[in-house]
Design a protein around this motif. Structure first.
Motif, PDB file in Angstrom:
ATOM      1  N   ASP A   1       0.855  -1.195   0.000  1.00 51.33           N
ATOM      2  CA  ASP A   1       0.000   0.000   0.000  1.00 51.33           C
ATOM      3  C   ASP A   1       0.889   1.242   0.000  1.00 51.33           C
ATOM      4  O   ASP A   1       0.628   2.219   0.708  1.00 51.33           O
ATOM      5  CB  ASP A   1      -0.928  -0.021   1.224  1.00 51.33           C
ATOM      6  N   TRP A   2       1.930   1.198  -0.813  1.00 50.41           N
ATOM      7  CA  TRP A   2       2.962   2.231  -0.783  1.00 50.41           C
ATOM      8  C   TRP A   2       2.404   3.636  -0.999  1.00 50.41           C
ATOM      9  O   TRP A   2       2.743   4.570  -0.273  1.00 50.41           O
ATOM     10  CB  TRP A   2       4.030   1.939  -1.835  1.00 50.41           C
ATOM     11  N   ALA A   3       1.566   3.819  -2.013  1.00 53.75           N
ATOM     12  CA  ALA A   3       1.092   5.161  -2.353  1.00 53.75           C
ATOM     13  C   ALA A   3       0.340   5.799  -1.194  1.00 53.75           C
ATOM     14  O   ALA A   3       0.540   6.974  -0.874  1.00 53.75           O
ATOM     15  CB  ALA A   3       0.215   5.107  -3.604  1.00 53.75           C
ATOM     16  N   GLN A   4      -0.527   5.038  -0.559  1.00 51.55           N
ATOM     17  CA  GLN A   4      -1.284   5.574   0.572  1.00 51.55           C
ATOM     18  C   GLN A   4      -0.346   5.959   1.716  1.00 51.55           C
ATOM     19  O   GLN A   4      -0.434   7.055   2.282  1.00 51.55           O
ATOM     20  CB  GLN A   4      -2.284   4.529   1.069  1.00 51.55           C
TER      21      GLN A   4
ATOM     22  N   GLY B   1       2.246  14.425   4.092  1.00 53.64           N
ATOM     23  CA  GLY B   1       1.415  15.294   4.926  1.00 53.64           C
ATOM     24  C   GLY B   1       1.957  15.433   6.325  1.00 53.64           C
ATOM     25  O   GLY B   1       1.875  16.512   6.946  1.00 53.64           O
ATOM     26  N   ASN B   2       2.522  14.349   6.840  1.00 52.96           N
ATOM     27  CA  ASN B   2       3.107  14.381   8.176  1.00 52.96           C
ATOM     28  C   ASN B   2       4.327  15.299   8.224  1.00 52.96           C
ATOM     29  O   ASN B   2       4.527  16.048   9.182  1.00 52.96           O
ATOM     30  CB  ASN B   2       3.515  12.966   8.576  1.00 52.96           C
TER      31      ASN B   2
ATOM     32  N   ARG C   1      -0.438  11.515  10.480  1.00 49.59           N
ATOM     33  CA  ARG C   1      -0.685  10.082  10.567  1.00 49.59           C
ATOM     34  C   ARG C   1      -0.539   9.604  11.994  1.00 49.59           C
ATOM     35  O   ARG C   1       0.416   9.922  12.682  1.00 49.59           O
ATOM     36  CB  ARG C   1       0.318   9.346   9.675  1.00 49.59           C
ATOM     37  N   SER C   2      -1.500   8.830  12.437  1.00 49.80           N
ATOM     38  CA  SER C   2      -1.396   8.264  13.782  1.00 49.80           C
ATOM     39  C   SER C   2      -1.727   6.774  13.797  1.00 49.80           C
ATOM     40  O   SER C   2      -1.217   6.045  14.649  1.00 49.80           O
ATOM     41  CB  SER C   2      -2.327   9.006  14.748  1.00 49.80           C
TER      42      SER C   2
END
Length: 280
Positions: free
Chosen positions: A168-171, A178-179, A219-220
């Motif tokens: 799921d590299w792109a996600q 963003g982080n 991201r959390s």
């Protein structure tokens, strides 16, 4: 500039020839035509393109960035004095002082070691890996946390194997961008964070496009799939937990999301622990 370029080329070639492949985790793979590392191997270890590294050895890349030179210095196992010499002949100036990461809090270290079956590691706001536990080494390999794998943002965008193993590299990569934007707003005057972002923008088209769209994402938690060469495909949940001591460090923990992944991870971690005990 020609004498300096000639000196840079000679220095890099000599440094490559001194490094044995096994010293940097590469298999010897039989007899080699020349001693030491190949240009392609140095490029991969330093997370730069082969073409760029070849042009660097030929003195055809202008003035390389200090962070890139530090990556090459690490790949070639240069001493502190050799690192300074590399910067002087490649950039015409001494490098900034060697970065020393903030010390890891004792409580976070205790939490890391207290989770023997769950891969976990601690990063700072630059996503430099400050420490990892044995389970993380079992999953990501013994090089995780060192050299090109010492920063998870750089690892995600510049190390080809990471793109292949993260299904799921792109996600995941978009979340990382963003982080980093959030962290840049928190630490606008940090030169190493600015260097990292500039490096990624120059070296990765995806990073540059996503950075310019101005999205912010802290991201959390989430779920991702990891392809492992022996354990197969693992589906894991990830959680990033903030330290409460003002250090801006994060504890990143992976937990299996299904029974098959739990069994595979347990087998992988147990085999790693057995190999370490045997070697000791």
């Amino acid at each position: 500039m020609t004498p300096r370029r000639d000196e840079l080329a000679a220095f890099l070639r000599a440094a490559r020839e001194r490094v044995r492949p096994e010293e940097v985790g590469l298999a010897g793979l039989g007899r080699r035509r020349t001693p030491g590392l190949r240009r392609q191997e140095v490029a991969e270890l330093a997370a730069v393109s082969v073409d760029w590294y070849v042009r660097l050895e030929q003195g055809r890349v202008g003035t390389p960035g200090s962070a890139v030179l530090d990556g090459i210095a690490a790949a070639l196992l240069l001493s502190p004095a050799e690192r300074v010499h590399l910067h002087l002949i490649a950039r015409g100036e001494a490098p900034p002082p060697q970065y020393v990461p903030a010390p890891l809090g004792g409580s976070l270290r205790a939490v890391l070691q207290g989770m023997p079956l769950l891969p976990a590691y601690v990063v700072d706001f630059r996503f430099d890996v400050l420490a990892c536990n044995a389970a993380a080494s079992a999953l990501f390999g013994p090089e995780f946390g060192h050299g090109p794998l010492g920063n998870t943002a750089r690892m995600l965008f510049l190390v080809p194997d990471t793109r292949e193993t993260n299904l799921d590299w792109a996600q995941f990569a978009r979340e990382m961008v963003g982080n980093l934007r959030v962290n840049q707003a928190r630490h606008p005057d940090d030169p190493r964070l600015a260097e990292l972002i500039a490096e990624l923008r120059a070296a990765s088209r995806e990073f540059a496009v996503w950075w310019d769209d101005q999205r912010v994402h802290e991201r959390s938690r989430g779920v991702k799939r990891i392809r492992h060469e022996t354990a197969g495909t693992l589906t894991v949940a990830y959680d990033m937990l903030a330290a409460l001591d003002g250090s801006d460090q994060r504890l990143f923990v992976l937990t299996p999301a299904d029974g098959q992944s739990e069994r595979a991870l347990r087998t992988l971690v147990t085999a790693h622990a057995t190999a370490l005990a045997t070697a000791g």
